[in-house]
Every structure is written in structure tokens, then in C-alpha cells.
Design a protein around this motif. Structure first.
Motif, PDB file in Angstrom:
ATOM      1  N   ALA A  30       4.949 -48.049 -25.457  1.00 54.37           N
ATOM      2  CA  ALA A  30       4.826 -46.997 -26.420  1.00 54.37           C
ATOM      3  C   ALA A  30       3.674 -45.581 -26.364  1.00 54.37           C
ATOM      4  CB  ALA A  30       4.457 -47.715 -27.849  1.00 54.37           C
ATOM      5  N   LEU A  31       2.935 -46.055 -25.249  1.00 52.60           N
ATOM      6  CA  LEU A  31       1.972 -45.075 -25.173  1.00 52.60           C
ATOM      7  C   LEU A  31       2.560 -43.979 -24.289  1.00 52.60           C
ATOM      8  CD1 LEU A  31      -1.274 -46.923 -24.071  1.00 52.60           C
ATOM      9  CD2 LEU A  31      -1.302 -45.446 -25.817  1.00 52.60           C
ATOM     10  N   ARG A  32       3.473 -44.402 -23.430  1.00 55.68           N
ATOM     11  CA  ARG A  32       4.608 -43.537 -22.625  1.00 55.68           C
ATOM     12  C   ARG A  32       5.083 -42.709 -23.721  1.00 55.68           C
ATOM     13  NH1 ARG A  32       5.382 -45.028 -16.881  1.00 55.68           N
ATOM     14  NH2 ARG A  32       7.636 -44.603 -17.192  1.00 55.68           N
ATOM     15  N   GLU A  33       5.850 -43.098 -24.561  1.00 52.76           N
ATOM     16  CA  GLU A  33       6.645 -42.610 -25.486  1.00 52.76           C
ATOM     17  C   GLU A  33       5.981 -41.453 -26.252  1.00 52.76           C
ATOM     18  OE1 GLU A  33       8.535 -45.350 -27.705  1.00 52.76           O
ATOM     19  OE2 GLU A  33       9.657 -46.298 -26.371  1.00 52.76           O
ATOM     20  N   GLN A  34       4.724 -41.485 -26.431  1.00 51.50           N
ATOM     21  CA  GLN A  34       4.160 -40.670 -27.186  1.00 51.50           C
ATOM     22  C   GLN A  34       3.211 -39.655 -26.253  1.00 51.50           C
ATOM     23  OE1 GLN A  34       0.925 -43.219 -29.256  1.00 51.50           O
ATOM     24  NE2 GLN A  34      -0.546 -42.556 -27.544  1.00 51.50           N
ATOM     25  N   GLY A  35       3.665 -39.606 -24.987  1.00 53.34           N
ATOM     26  CA  GLY A  35       3.078 -38.730 -24.001  1.00 53.34           C
ATOM     27  C   GLY A  35       1.840 -39.078 -23.421  1.00 53.34           C
ATOM     28  N   GLY A  36       1.249 -40.313 -23.416  1.00 57.43           N
ATOM     29  CA  GLY A  36       0.000 -40.717 -22.694  1.00 57.43           C
ATOM     30  C   GLY A  36      -0.877 -40.963 -23.811  1.00 57.43           C
ATOM     31  N   LEU A  37      -2.028 -41.347 -23.155  1.00 61.29           N
ATOM     32  CA  LEU A  37      -3.538 -41.540 -24.048  1.00 61.29           C
ATOM     33  C   LEU A  37      -4.193 -40.426 -23.583  1.00 61.29           C
ATOM     34  CD1 LEU A  37      -4.814 -43.176 -25.938  1.00 61.29           C
ATOM     35  CD2 LEU A  37      -5.848 -44.388 -23.918  1.00 61.29           C
ATOM     36  N   ALA A  38      -4.413 -39.577 -24.861  1.00 56.51           N
ATOM     37  CA  ALA A  38      -5.371 -38.348 -24.593  1.00 56.51           C
ATOM     38  C   ALA A  38      -6.688 -38.884 -24.876  1.00 56.51           C
ATOM     39  CB  ALA A  38      -5.032 -37.303 -25.556  1.00 56.51           C
ATOM     40  N   LEU A  39      -7.668 -38.619 -24.102  1.00 55.09           N
ATOM     41  CA  LEU A  39      -9.192 -39.131 -24.016  1.00 55.09           C
ATOM     42  C   LEU A  39     -10.036 -38.169 -24.900  1.00 55.09           C
ATOM     43  CD1 LEU A  39      -9.856 -40.619 -20.588  1.00 55.09           C
ATOM     44  CD2 LEU A  39      -8.915 -41.523 -22.492  1.00 55.09           C
ATOM     45  N   GLY A  40      -9.525 -36.841 -25.299  1.00 52.57           N
ATOM     46  CA  GLY A  40     -10.346 -35.756 -25.834  1.00 52.57           C
ATOM     47  C   GLY A  40     -11.247 -34.933 -25.141  1.00 52.57           C
ATOM     48  N   ASP A  41     -11.128 -34.969 -23.724  1.00 49.84           N
ATOM     49  CA  ASP A  41     -11.816 -33.909 -23.034  1.00 49.84           C
ATOM     50  C   ASP A  41     -10.817 -33.087 -22.002  1.00 49.84           C
ATOM     51  OD1 ASP A  41     -10.923 -35.832 -21.166  1.00 49.84           O
ATOM     52  OD2 ASP A  41     -12.600 -36.290 -20.245  1.00 49.84           O
ATOM     53  N   GLY A  42      -9.402 -33.367 -22.550  1.00 46.38           N
ATOM     54  CA  GLY A  42      -8.344 -32.679 -21.661  1.00 46.38           C
ATOM     55  C   GLY A  42      -7.701 -33.602 -20.838  1.00 46.38           C
ATOM     56  N   THR A  43      -8.087 -34.778 -20.569  1.00 42.27           N
ATOM     57  CA  THR A  43      -7.406 -35.925 -20.025  1.00 42.27           C
ATOM     58  C   THR A  43      -6.498 -36.760 -20.708  1.00 42.27           C
ATOM     59  OG1 THR A  43      -9.521 -36.079 -18.419  1.00 42.27           O
ATOM     60  CG2 THR A  43      -7.880 -37.724 -18.266  1.00 42.27           C
ATOM     61  N   VAL A  44      -5.229 -36.483 -20.031  1.00 41.24           N
ATOM     62  CA  VAL A  44      -4.542 -37.659 -20.655  1.00 41.24           C
ATOM     63  C   VAL A  44      -3.940 -38.914 -19.550  1.00 41.24           C
ATOM     64  CG1 VAL A  44      -1.870 -37.748 -21.353  1.00 41.24           C
ATOM     65  CG2 VAL A  44      -3.350 -35.689 -21.960  1.00 41.24           C
ATOM     66  N   LEU A  45      -4.096 -39.956 -20.051  1.00 46.01           N
ATOM     67  CA  LEU A  45      -3.936 -41.057 -19.077  1.00 46.01           C
ATOM     68  C   LEU A  45      -2.392 -41.398 -19.211  1.00 46.01           C
ATOM     69  CD1 LEU A  45      -6.918 -43.523 -19.832  1.00 46.01           C
ATOM     70  CD2 LEU A  45      -6.782 -41.911 -18.185  1.00 46.01           C
ATOM     71  N   TRP A  46      -1.749 -41.661 -18.104  1.00 49.97           N
ATOM     72  CA  TRP A  46      -0.362 -42.101 -18.136  1.00 49.97           C
ATOM     73  C   TRP A  46      -0.214 -43.408 -17.463  1.00 49.97           C
ATOM     74  CZ3 TRP A  46       4.112 -40.652 -20.287  1.00 49.97           C
ATOM     75  CH2 TRP A  46       5.264 -41.096 -19.622  1.00 49.97           C
ATOM     76  N   PRO A  47       0.238 -44.478 -18.396  1.00 46.97           N
ATOM     77  CA  PRO A  47       0.265 -45.705 -17.750  1.00 46.97           C
ATOM     78  C   PRO A  47       1.673 -45.913 -17.026  1.00 46.97           C
ATOM     79  CG  PRO A  47       0.791 -45.681 -20.172  1.00 46.97           C
ATOM     80  CD  PRO A  47       0.421 -44.233 -19.787  1.00 46.97           C
ATOM     81  N   GLU A  48       1.205 -46.589 -15.830  1.00 47.36           N
ATOM     82  CA  GLU A  48       2.467 -46.632 -14.917  1.00 47.36           C
ATOM     83  C   GLU A  48       2.458 -48.347 -14.558  1.00 47.36           C
ATOM     84  OE1 GLU A  48       5.762 -46.060 -13.455  1.00 47.36           O
ATOM     85  OE2 GLU A  48       4.764 -44.253 -13.479  1.00 47.36           O
TER      86      GLU A  48
END
Length: 384
Positions: A30-48
Motif C-alpha cells: 500500500a505504501l508503494r501504491e501511494q508512491g512511497g512514504l514522504a518524510l517531509g524534508d523532500g525525502t521519499v522512502l520506497w520500500p523494497e
């Protein structure tokens, strides 16, 4: 400018019901479907995810179905891979402690289902090892993120109840024996030698629910039963059920609150949800389930009179008021995954660690001891 950071997560136990549906499908994918997890500082975590387990064919089928690339049946090899950041465990309880111990030694951050170990000594040792190694660690405590309990927590924090007097919980449903209808739970749940039993499964949940909402558990008195002594496994073969399938517990909490919780896989449901908690206080009461929460304030409490000679005429259920959502409630497992990932990669606070998991193991262990000895047992506070 957005910076995407890949987070490689070894997910052990995704062929099981909880690991597959709630953690892989409803959380990581579900996190991948939403484009990853945005941390708010410009970083987006992409779970693999790296799907880890003993049955290669089952892992391969899941991977192909969801377009995933990485599977393995070799825990040691996956843990030796320096690109793997996080180890997640949703295996059977009996296999969990050794695997987490290896993952800590390999320097991986730990996120795990509960119970974290088969006994308190092992659970505390895992917490000590993780602290000494300096890895981040978290334990799934999903009930806290259910909409019904989040509404209940809102009421507690807002002082709705006044002085809380008691908590009464009812959990469970009929798990078929497996002969004429397939069982909804795996057979190991009913074998003590394989780490089964409803106390081991559910008392860790009740520990964190009670602790977070009402106060630390200071004593436990439990009565356990194996109501269904003979069941049939996944291959249709009969076996003796050696683990408890029902537990009836009374818990004293800091501050004087008394909690009673019945847990059973041998009960037919006559309530609105599979788990419900009723909280009674001097100023009001509430009944919360998985999603809903209803309240009755002191000022609107009716005045029933006991009279067994005439039929009840009061519509008791209609005298309660529904608590509004007042917000969006995401899947509870996904919400806690997001918090843990923020803890690891953005240093966000996170308190549901391996020590919190050890408290759940402690309560299960003392609950079983209470049932065996037929007495109330104090629950001492644990520290590292």
C-alpha cells in the motif's frame, strides 16, 4: 526537490495470514501504491520487500502475483546482505526469537509481530541486545491504531469518563474444528509444544491496550481452558489440542482500575464486533470495538429498575450515542509501519519497542502461571 531512498526490508513469514494480508498487502505494498512514504524534508522512502520463508514455491507465487523481484529461503544470506536495512518477523512464535537475535547481530533494525519470544527472559534479552547494538526496534501493537480504540483514547484524554472504574472486554469467535469445515486459524495455534494458545496470542495485546489507555497492569488472575480438545489440521488429520483455546482474566491496573477480559476461540458472537471493550467511569461510559465507539454520559444515563416479573421495555442500546470519526483512519498496521519507518529514517519518536513487547510476554507468562497455580499474581515492572 524530491529524493527517493530505497529501503530494503526482509519480511519473514509473509506466507502466513497476518504477514501476508496486513503487513505485505495492506502496509508495504500500500505504501508503494501511494508512491512511497514522504518524510517531509523532500525525502521519499520506497520500500523494497524481500520475501523470506521456508516454502520457496509459496514465496515465488506471492512475488509473481504482486510484481516483486526478491525472495529467499536463506535467512543467514539475507541478513549478511549489507543493503538490507530492516528485518521484519511474522513467523510462528517458536521461530521468532532466534531469527531476531541473528538480525540484531547483523546490525539490522528490527520490526516484529508479537509475542517477541516464548518467555520473558528471552524477550528481555532481545531488548538488551538491540539496545547494546544500537539498532532501532519496534513491536507491532496494532490494536492501538484501530478506529474504535483511537476514539476511546480520545475520550480518555479528554476526561470524558471522570474517574475510570472498570474495563470489560469480550474477544473471540468460533474457530471451526477442521473436520466438517476448515479452521480459520492454523493448527499450531492449538498445540502448546508449537507455541500455541490464546493466552500467548492475546494477553500481549491486552497488556498494551490496558497500559496505553488506562494504566500499567499490576496483577493478573486467569482461568484457562481447552474447550475443544480434538481438532483437525490442514491435511485433515486429527490431533490433540494441547493449548488453551479460552482464557478468562482479571487485571488490576495502576490507579485502581479493574479490567476483566474474556478471550475465546470457542464462543459464538453475539455482539456488534469481534472485540468490544466497555469502559465505565463516574461521569460516563463507552463501548468500543474495532471501528465504532458509543457513549452514554452521566447526564443522559437512564434509571432502570430491576423487575423480573415484566418484560424489559427500555431500548437499552438506543440510549447510547455514536462517537464521530472526526478524522481519517488508515489501516492500523500501515499506520504503525509508517511511524516505525519515520523513527528509523527521520529520528521520529517511537515507544512501542522490544521492551514494550517484553511486557506483553511477561503478562502472558504470568497469566499462564496464575491459571496453573489458581491464584492472583503480581506483575512487577520490568526495566533493562
Amino acid at each position: 526537490m524530491t529524493r527517493e531512498t530505497t529501503v530494503r526490508i526482509a519480511m519473514n513469514g509473509v506466507t502466513g495470514r497476518m504477514g501476508h494480508r496486513q503487513h505485505l498487502l495492506r502496509s508495504i505494498l500500500a505504501l508503494r501504491e501511494q508512491g512511497g512514504l514522504a518524510l517531509g524534508d523532500g525525502t521519499v522512502l520506497w520500500p523494497e520487500p524481500i520475501l523470506l520463508g521456508r516454502r520457496e514455491h509459496a514465496l515465488r507465487e506471492i512475488a509473481e502475483r504482486h510484481g516483486l523481484e526478491h525472495i529467499s529461503t536463506d535467512l543467514d544470506a539475507v541478513l549478511a546482505d549489507p543493503s538490507v536495512d530492516i528485518y521484519f518477523d511474522a513467523q510462528v512464535t517458536a521461530a521468532r526469537e532466534e531469527a531476531i537475535r541473528k538480525a540484531i547481530a547483523a546490525g539490522k533494525h528490527i520490526y516484529t509481530e508479537k509475542p517477541t519470544a516464548t518467555g520473558l527472559d528471552g524477550a528481555l534479552e532481545l531488548a538488551r541486545l538491540a539496545r547494546e547494538k544500537g539498532v532501532r526496534h519496534g513491536v507491532v501493537q496494532d490494536k492501538l491504531f484501530l478506529p474504535g480504540l483511537r476514539k476511546l483514547k480520545r475520550l480518555v484524554d479528554g476526561g470524558f469518563f471522570g474517574r475510570i472504574l472498570s474495563v470489560r472486554g469480550e474477544f473471540g469467535y468460533w474457530v471451526f474444528e477442521g473436520d466438517w469445515q476448515d479452521a480459520q486459524r492454523p493448527s499450531w495455534n492449538y498445540r502448546a509444544q508449537d507455541g500455541g494458545g490464546i493466552v500467548v496470542d492475546m494477553f500481549p495485546h491486552w497488556e498494551y491496550v490496558l497500559h496505553e489507555l488506562f494504566g500499567r497492569v499490576t496483577s493478573v488472575q486467569a482461568l484457562t481452558a481447552t474447550h475443544i480438545p480434538r481438532r483437525w489440521d490442514e491435511h485433515g488429520k486429527p490431533y490433540d489440542a494441547t493449548a488453551d483455546d479460552a482464557a478468562y482474566g482479571v487485571f488490576e491496573l495502576d490507579g485502581g482500575v479493574i479490567a476483566q477480559i474474556n478471550s475465546s476461540w470457542a464462543v459464538r458472537v453475539n455482539r456488534d464486533e469481534l472485540v468490544e471493550f466497555q469502559v465505565d467511569g463516574t461521569e460516563g461510559s463507552a463501548v468500543a470495538g474495532l471501528r465504532n465507539c458509543r457513549v452514554q454520559h452521566r447526564g443522559t444515563t437512564p434509571k432502570p429498575v430491576w423487575n423480573p416479573d415484566i418484560p424489559a421495555t427500555e431500548p437499552f442500546r438506543e440510549q447510547w450515542q455514536e462517537v464521530p470519526d472526526n478524522g481519517e483512519f488508515d489501516n492500523g498496521f500501515k499506520a504503525q509501519w509508517e511511524l516505525f519507518l519515520r523513527h528509523v529514517y527521520a529520528d521520529a519518536p517511537y515507544r512501542w519497542d522490544l521492551l514494550a513487547g517484553a511486557r506483553g510476554v511477561q503478562l502472558a507468562e504470568l497469566g499462564l502461571r496464575s491459571a496453573a497455580e489458581g491464584r492472583r499474581i503480581a506483575v512487577p515492572e520490568i526495566t533493562l
